[in-house]
Design a protein around this motif. Structure first.
Motif, PDB file in Angstrom:
ATOM      1  N   GLY A 511       0.819  -1.213   0.000  1.00  0.00           N
ATOM      2  CA  GLY A 511       0.000   0.000   0.000  1.00  0.00           C
ATOM      3  C   GLY A 511       0.849   1.258   0.000  1.00  0.00           C
ATOM      4  O   GLY A 511       0.524   2.236  -0.698  1.00  0.00           O
ATOM      5  N   LYS A 514       2.317   1.752  -3.531  1.00  0.00           N
ATOM      6  CA  LYS A 514       1.295   2.203  -4.479  1.00  0.00           C
ATOM      7  C   LYS A 514       0.933   3.663  -4.233  1.00  0.00           C
ATOM      8  O   LYS A 514       0.702   4.425  -5.180  1.00  0.00           O
ATOM      9  CB  LYS A 514       0.052   1.316  -4.373  1.00  0.00           C
ATOM     10  N   LYS A 515       0.860   4.069  -2.984  1.00  0.00           N
ATOM     11  CA  LYS A 515       0.560   5.460  -2.655  1.00  0.00           C
ATOM     12  C   LYS A 515       1.663   6.377  -3.165  1.00  0.00           C
ATOM     13  O   LYS A 515       1.397   7.454  -3.714  1.00  0.00           O
ATOM     14  CB  LYS A 515       0.388   5.606  -1.139  1.00  0.00           C
ATOM     15  N   SER A 731      -5.025  11.299   3.192  1.00  0.00           N
ATOM     16  CA  SER A 731      -5.318  10.521   1.991  1.00  0.00           C
ATOM     17  C   SER A 731      -6.327   9.417   2.257  1.00  0.00           C
ATOM     18  O   SER A 731      -6.335   8.805   3.326  1.00  0.00           O
ATOM     19  CB  SER A 731      -4.028   9.911   1.444  1.00  0.00           C
ATOM     20  N   VAL A 733      -6.983   6.109   0.391  1.00  0.00           N
ATOM     21  CA  VAL A 733      -6.419   5.258  -0.655  1.00  0.00           C
ATOM     22  C   VAL A 733      -7.439   4.204  -1.061  1.00  0.00           C
ATOM     23  O   VAL A 733      -7.943   3.447  -0.219  1.00  0.00           O
ATOM     24  CB  VAL A 733      -5.114   4.585  -0.178  1.00  0.00           C
ATOM     25  N   ILE A 747      -5.951  -3.349  -0.747  1.00  0.00           N
ATOM     26  CA  ILE A 747      -5.973  -1.891  -0.620  1.00  0.00           C
ATOM     27  C   ILE A 747      -7.198  -1.406   0.141  1.00  0.00           C
ATOM     28  O   ILE A 747      -7.084  -0.649   1.124  1.00  0.00           O
ATOM     29  CB  ILE A 747      -5.911  -1.230  -2.010  1.00  0.00           C
ATOM     30  N   ASP A 752      -6.406  -0.015   4.167  1.00  0.00           N
ATOM     31  CA  ASP A 752      -7.259   1.028   4.743  1.00  0.00           C
ATOM     32  C   ASP A 752      -7.433   0.824   6.247  1.00  0.00           C
ATOM     33  O   ASP A 752      -7.388   1.784   7.023  1.00  0.00           O
ATOM     34  CB  ASP A 752      -8.623   1.017   4.046  1.00  0.00           C
ATOM     35  N   ARG A 755      -4.059   1.708   7.968  1.00  0.00           N
ATOM     36  CA  ARG A 755      -3.771   3.138   7.939  1.00  0.00           C
ATOM     37  C   ARG A 755      -4.638   3.900   8.934  1.00  0.00           C
ATOM     38  O   ARG A 755      -4.179   4.848   9.576  1.00  0.00           O
ATOM     39  CB  ARG A 755      -4.007   3.673   6.524  1.00  0.00           C
ATOM     40  N   TYR A 779      -6.819   8.819  -3.305  1.00  0.00           N
ATOM     41  CA  TYR A 779      -5.772   8.177  -4.102  1.00  0.00           C
ATOM     42  C   TYR A 779      -6.369   6.936  -4.763  1.00  0.00           C
ATOM     43  O   TYR A 779      -6.711   5.963  -4.079  1.00  0.00           O
ATOM     44  CB  TYR A 779      -4.598   7.749  -3.225  1.00  0.00           C
ATOM     45  N   ASN A 780      -6.499   6.946  -6.065  1.00  0.00           N
ATOM     46  CA  ASN A 780      -6.954   5.765  -6.795  1.00  0.00           C
ATOM     47  C   ASN A 780      -5.727   5.055  -7.354  1.00  0.00           C
ATOM     48  O   ASN A 780      -5.190   5.449  -8.389  1.00  0.00           O
ATOM     49  CB  ASN A 780      -7.907   6.171  -7.925  1.00  0.00           C
ATOM     50  N   VAL A 781      -5.275   4.032  -6.637  1.00  0.00           N
ATOM     51  CA  VAL A 781      -4.019   3.368  -6.997  1.00  0.00           C
ATOM     52  C   VAL A 781      -4.289   2.086  -7.782  1.00  0.00           C
ATOM     53  O   VAL A 781      -5.359   1.540  -7.753  1.00  0.00           O
ATOM     54  CB  VAL A 781      -3.192   3.056  -5.733  1.00  0.00           C
TER      55      VAL A 781
END
Length: 781
Positions: A511, A514-515, A731, A733, A747, A752, A755, A779-781
């Motif tokens: 994660g 990717k962020k 953020s 994500v 993710i 999530d 985080r 954030y669309n990773v």
């Protein structure tokens, strides 16, 4: 400011005096290491014979099994802790630090195999970045050596890089598992001496509660730090080692003076030939004699290589050998009493001193457990610094003793798990099976990583590395197979714990990467900033705006998102990146990289603060002062771009300078008139009056500044006096549309959850809420 210059008097000590001091220091560290490093290894005689003779070996009236086990114990202690760790692995230190992540860090620096996303070429210029060790000479540039060939293979294949990271994470997870299992088996085995003074019905209801009470007290006292009771650790372990040595010598001369014959490796062959499958399975109990050996390497940073070698070879190793020989001598003359095999250590202790020995054993078990728990805290801090573990609260329990930390969340989690396995298993056999697998798995990981260090870092031949991994790998694989076969009898516990922690580490690492990739893809170019004009197209308010970002170049998307919705900002902008580098420490004078974004008139700077995985983060006030001083020194030194509005390329943004000590920042609560700086220094004072806080810069006396530099420093002082605001991204994500099911689970669910429940950045923990502004972004990773 007066300048101090070093003279020739620094070398006033004669060479013999220096040697005397170095030996005195080494002996002092060796004494201290007995209490910190060897507590776990020293208490292994409590449960080795009990676990080895549990069920796998049939009862016999001959001494072949007893001699065979002693022979295995002797050669295992000689080959693994003594030969592998003391003579070889201890030399693979990372600027004095040891452990699984130290080896991985060394490999990341000698080959580009690391996964830290925001690395820079400037990081390779750190004084602690490169360290030639092991006696190998560095090859000439461009030479086609074994190291260069292995390096090319590793850098070319991403699968091998992931495998290397996976190895390091497996070793870390097993260390955490050891932090759960070692306190349980050590304390439980120490308390098991009560069996001899109680009936079977009584001790069954007393043993577990007493062990649990001791464990609860052990974990409850962690927040005080080991420095408060650490001075007792070495005397306790020395007393314990002296105790088992004396008992061993007594048993040897009293029961069987010929037990030394078992040190011949021939008895290992006879043991396996006679016991066959049962003997092979009993190796899972024998390997417990080396539990705690990894601590010699993991705790290297607290001591020195020489001190650990002295303590092991002169005190620990002979004491353990005498203890195991004494137990074997007693058992060789007591074949009739079958329970003697089951009870283990305490039955070989003379009845007159059994109670004092029990008390010393419990204290030694607590000391050994303390070292393992502290080591678990340390390795989790390393993982967190290298983005491989969610951020946790780290409390430094001592301002003087390096590396003593306390992590509340991990401490209570370890306590709950430790109590669960103690109550769940209730016997040393299954606890030993679980602990043995964790111990040998960490050693296998160290062996694999060490073979790469031999080639890449020491520049030795591939043949030597292959010999190392085949010799020690074969020994450890034999023990690993014997532990793994007992999967259903307790060995499943470290595997289950490792899988859980591995998933947590992988999800967080994935994660985070990717962020960062999203930040890179959506960063704003310098041209966009230049297009806003000299005033950046917004109202500039007084003060310093500190924008936290993970980027080391470019403008973060949160800045454009912010000014688009609120066209006002501070007179001085600082894009701050706090990042970890794969070294244990970064020297204070090398910590800050400072650069300018845009022309001089914009007053926009980029500052990168670099920390090693063992560095202590300063409190916010000290960090703010250091940050402002680094920017002021950057302005004064003139390592900046010429003023003007000429177009600048993206490469200009990457021009950054290492800023060390120079300008000092003085802050006063009052605003006294006619403030005078130190002798021999010049002061630049802010013309702003009626401030609650007076700020001034004290610059070296040799500094000659033009008017533009003086003006820029004055503006920085005014901004500092007006206050500092922290702008951070908040953020959310999410996996982008079209992502697979596994990615969405990792993710949207895993990362999530972690985080939302982990700590914020270390520097932002104690920032006043009135000074903090969060900018929300998806954030669309």
């Amino acid at each position: 400011m007066d300048l101090e210059r070093g003279g020739a008097g620094a070398g006033c000590h004669s060479s013999p005096e220096k040697k005397k001091d170095s030996w005195r220091t080494a002996l002092t560290l060796a004494y201290q290491s007995l209490g910190v490093v060897y507590g776990d290894l020293s208490t292994s005689p409590l449960y080795v014979y009990k676990n080895t003779f549990a069920e796998d070996i049939e009862h016999s009236e001959t001494n072949e099994e007893i001699y065979g086990v002693l022979s295995f114990v002797f050669w295992t202690l000689t080959l693994v802790p003594l030969l592998k760790y003391v003579l070889i692995v201890l030399r693979a230190d990372d600027n004095g630090e040891g452990g699984t992540f130290a080896l991985y860090s060394l490999l990341c620096r000698h080959a580009r195999v690391g996964f830290l996303p925001n690395g820079q070429l400037a990081d390779e210029e750190l004084s602690t970045y490169k360290k030639m060790d092991g006696g190998g000479a560095a090859p000439p540039m461009g030479a086609d050596t074994a190291a260069s060939r292995v390096k090319r293979v590793l850098e070319k294949h991403h699968v091998l890089q992931r495998l290397l990271l996976l190895l390091a994470l497996i070793g870390t997870c097993m260390v955490i598992g050891d932090g759960v299992l070692t306190p349980a088996i050590s304390v439980f085995s120490a308390v098991s001496g009560l069996e001899l003074s109680m009936s079977e019905e009584q001790h069954k209801y007393v043993e577990v509660p007493i062990a649990c009470l001791i464990l609860v007290a052990l974990f409850a006292l962690q927040h005080y730090g080991t420095h408060r009771v650490g001075f007792l650790f070495a005397p306790i372990v020395i007393t314990w080692l002296l105790c088992i040595s004396v008992i061993g010598v007594y048993n040897i001369f009293h029961w069987n003076p010929h037990v030394y014959q078992a040190l011949s490796p021939y008895y290992m062959y006879k043991f396996l030939k006679k016991t066959q499958r049962g003997g092979w399975m009993s190796l899972g109990g024998i390997l417990l004699c080396i539990t705690g050996s990894e601590a010699m390497f993991a705790d290297l940073g607290h001591f020195s290589q020489l001190s650990i070698q002295i303590a092991f070879t002169s005190v620990v190793y002979p004491s353990l050998i005498l203890a195991y020989m004494g137990q074997a001598a007693y058992l060789s003359r007591h074949h009739i009493i079958e329970s003697d095999y089951r009870i283990g250590f305490y039955v070989s202790v003379p009845e007159q001193i059994r109670w004092p020995v029990l008390g010393i054993a419990i204290l030694a078990a607590v000391v050994g457990s303390q070292a393992v728990i502290t080591g678990t805290f340390s390795i989790i801090k390393q993982c967190s610094a290298l983005s491989c573990f969610p951020r946790v609260k780290i409390v430094h329990t001592s301002s003087k003793v390096h590396g003593q930390i306390y992590i509340p969340e991990i401490n209570w989690m370890l306590m709950i798990l430790c109590l669960a396995v103690t109550v769940g298993f209730r016997d040393t056999k299954r606890l030993g099976n679980a602990s043995g697998l964790a111990v040998i798995a960490v050693m296998l990981v160290t062996t694999c990583l060490m073979s790469l260090v031999i080639v890449l870092c020491w520049h030795r031949s591939i043949f030597l590395a292959v010999c190392f991994i085949l010799f020690f790998g074969a020994i450890e694989a034999l023990y690993f197979s014997a532990s793994l076969i007992k999967f259903l009898e307790g060995a499943w516990v470290p595997i289950a714990l490792s899988i859980i922690f591995m998933v947590i580490m992988y999800v967080w690492h994935y994660g985070t990467l990717k962020k960062y990739e999203f930040d890179i893809q959506n960063k704003v170019s310098i041209d966009w900033l230049l297009g806003l004009g000299p005033n950046l197209g917004i109202v500039r308010v007084r003060g310093i705006g500190l924008i936290h970002t993970e980027l080391v170049s470019g403008i973060p998307a949160i800045f454009s998102h912010f000014v688009t919705n609120l066209p006002a900002f501070h007179q001085v902008l600082v894009f701050l990146c706090i990042k970890s580098v794969p070294v244990p420490y970064v020297r204070p004078e090398e910590r800050f990289l400072v650069g300018r974004i845009g022309p001089k008139e914009y007053r926009v700077y980029r500052c990168i603060a670099r920390y090693g995985y063992h560095d202590v983060h300063k409190d916010d006030l000290e960090f703010e002062k250091d940050l402002v001083c680094s920017i002021a020194e950057f302005i004064r030194s003139g390592i900046s771009h010429p003023s003007g509005t000429a177009e600048r390329s993206e490469k200009d943004d990457n021009r950054m300078a290492v800023v060390g000590a120079g300008i000092r920042l003085c802050e006063e609560d009052a605003d006294p008139e006619d403030a005078v700086g130190p002798s021999g220094s010049k002061e630049i004072q802010s013309p702003v009056t009626a401030r609650k806080k007076k700020v001034r810069f004290v610059v070296p006396e040799s500094s000659d500044m033009d008017s533009s530099v003086r003006e820029e420093l004055q503006e920085l002082m005014e901004a500092r006096e007006a206050g500092m605001a922290f702008i951070m991204g908040h953020s959310d994500v999410r996996a982008k549309s079209g992502s697979g099911l596994i990615k969405r689970l990792v993710i949207d669910v895993g990362y999530d959850f972690l985080r939302r429940n982990c700590r914020g950045p270390a520097f932002a923990v104690s920032i006043p809420h009135v000074s903090t502004l969060e900018v929300g972004m998806v954030y669309n990773v």
